[in-house]
Write a protein that holds these residues in place. Structure first.
Motif, PDB file in Angstrom:
ATOM      1  N   PRO A  10       0.886  -1.056   0.007  1.00 37.73           N
ATOM      2  CA  PRO A  10      -0.202  -0.033   0.087  1.00 37.73           C
ATOM      3  C   PRO A  10       0.767   1.196   0.054  1.00 37.73           C
ATOM      4  N   TRP A  11       0.337   2.147  -0.725  1.00 36.07           N
ATOM      5  CA  TRP A  11       1.180   3.601  -0.884  1.00 36.07           C
ATOM      6  C   TRP A  11       1.549   4.285   0.598  1.00 36.07           C
ATOM      7  N   ALA A  12       0.689   4.214   1.612  1.00 34.89           N
ATOM      8  CA  ALA A  12       1.045   4.558   2.916  1.00 34.89           C
ATOM      9  C   ALA A  12       2.107   3.744   3.654  1.00 34.89           C
ATOM     10  N   LEU A  13       2.318   2.433   3.429  1.00 38.22           N
ATOM     11  CA  LEU A  13       3.200   1.787   3.880  1.00 38.22           C
ATOM     12  C   LEU A  13       4.599   2.052   3.239  1.00 38.22           C
ATOM     13  N   ALA A  14       4.561   2.169   1.702  1.00 36.36           N
ATOM     14  CA  ALA A  14       5.834   2.858   0.770  1.00 36.36           C
ATOM     15  C   ALA A  14       6.108   4.144   1.514  1.00 36.36           C
ATOM     16  N   ASN A  15       5.326   4.814   1.428  1.00 32.40           N
ATOM     17  CA  ASN A  15       5.626   6.083   2.036  1.00 32.40           C
ATOM     18  C   ASN A  15       6.343   6.251   3.474  1.00 32.40           C
ATOM     19  N   ALA A  16       5.744   5.486   4.384  1.00 35.23           N
ATOM     20  CA  ALA A  16       6.503   5.294   5.603  1.00 35.23           C
ATOM     21  C   ALA A  16       7.820   4.740   5.542  1.00 35.23           C
ATOM     22  N   LEU A  17       8.148   3.659   4.890  1.00 35.31           N
ATOM     23  CA  LEU A  17       9.337   3.081   4.736  1.00 35.31           C
ATOM     24  C   LEU A  17      10.485   3.904   3.965  1.00 35.31           C
ATOM     25  N   THR A  51      14.574  10.007   6.024  1.00 32.81           N
ATOM     26  CA  THR A  51      14.764  10.908   6.980  1.00 32.81           C
ATOM     27  C   THR A  51      16.217  10.805   7.649  1.00 32.81           C
ATOM     28  N   ALA A  52      16.461   9.631   7.690  1.00 34.55           N
ATOM     29  CA  ALA A  52      17.972   9.272   8.437  1.00 34.55           C
ATOM     30  C   ALA A  52      18.936   9.974   7.717  1.00 34.55           C
ATOM     31  N   ALA A  53      18.857   9.856   6.298  1.00 37.03           N
ATOM     32  CA  ALA A  53      20.006  10.227   5.505  1.00 37.03           C
ATOM     33  C   ALA A  53      19.911  12.036   5.447  1.00 37.03           C
ATOM     34  N   ARG A  55      19.366  13.592  18.461  1.00 35.39           N
ATOM     35  CA  ARG A  55      18.840  14.460  17.346  1.00 35.39           C
ATOM     36  C   ARG A  55      18.290  13.812  16.090  1.00 35.39           C
ATOM     37  N   HIS A  56      18.703  12.496  15.894  1.00 38.99           N
ATOM     38  CA  HIS A  56      18.081  11.786  14.973  1.00 38.99           C
ATOM     39  C   HIS A  56      16.638  11.406  15.385  1.00 38.99           C
TER      40      HIS A  56
END
Length: 158
Positions: free
Chosen positions: A48-55, A61-63, A82-83
């Motif tokens: 699902p798009w929402a799960l893909a967006n979350a992953l 975000t980490a990068a 800070r992370h």
């Protein structure tokens, strides 16, 4: 008079620093967002798009936090605290982008990739402005200089 000139120069330098940091933030964050926006539709073919967006949001975000800590705010390598703070700021961003794209899909089921990307990138831009302010003013804010009460330091009474 010289005190006023020095204060004005300090204010201009701080403003210029903020503008330069925003330009760096936009370039790095925008690049990361464009990369994520290209990867999400591919990953969304298998989930699902929402799960893909979350992953993809977690990975990007980490990068981005590494880049913003080192380059945007010139703070050095971010520690785990800070992370975590950065991840918390993006949780709201994930919600905004997911709601925006889900609403589009509900209102216009055959919207197509270009319109979906336009909605995602618009929502991401709004989130980015809020994220910049939070990161600059809180997560990567310069540490306050401790003030020393000379009377206490030298043991004199008030």
């Amino acid at each position: 008079m010289s005190h006023t000139i020095a204060a004005e120069k300090t204010a201009r330098t701080a403003k210029g620093g903020s503008v330069a940091a925003f330009v760096r933030f936009t370039a790095l964050g925008g690049g990361m967002t464009l990369l994520a926006s290209a990867v999400i539709p591919v990953v969304a073919l298998w989930m699902p798009w929402a799960l893909a967006n979350a992953l993809i949001t977690v990975a990007s975000t980490a990068a981005a936090t590494e880049l913003h800590g080192r380059v945007t705010f010139r703070h050095g390598r971010p520690d785990w605290r800070r992370h975590l703070q950065s991840a918390l700021t993006i949780a709201g961003g994930w919600l905004v982008t997911t709601v925006a794209v889900t609403a589009l899909q509900d209102l216009h089921p055959n919207a197509g990739t270009l319109l979906t990307q336009a909605v995602y990138l618009t929502a991401s831009a709004l989130v980015g402005i809020a994220r910049f302010l939070i990161l600059k003013l809180s997560v990567f804010a310069p540490a306050a200089q401790p003030t020393t009460n000379l009377r206490v330091a030298y043991g004199t009474a008030a």
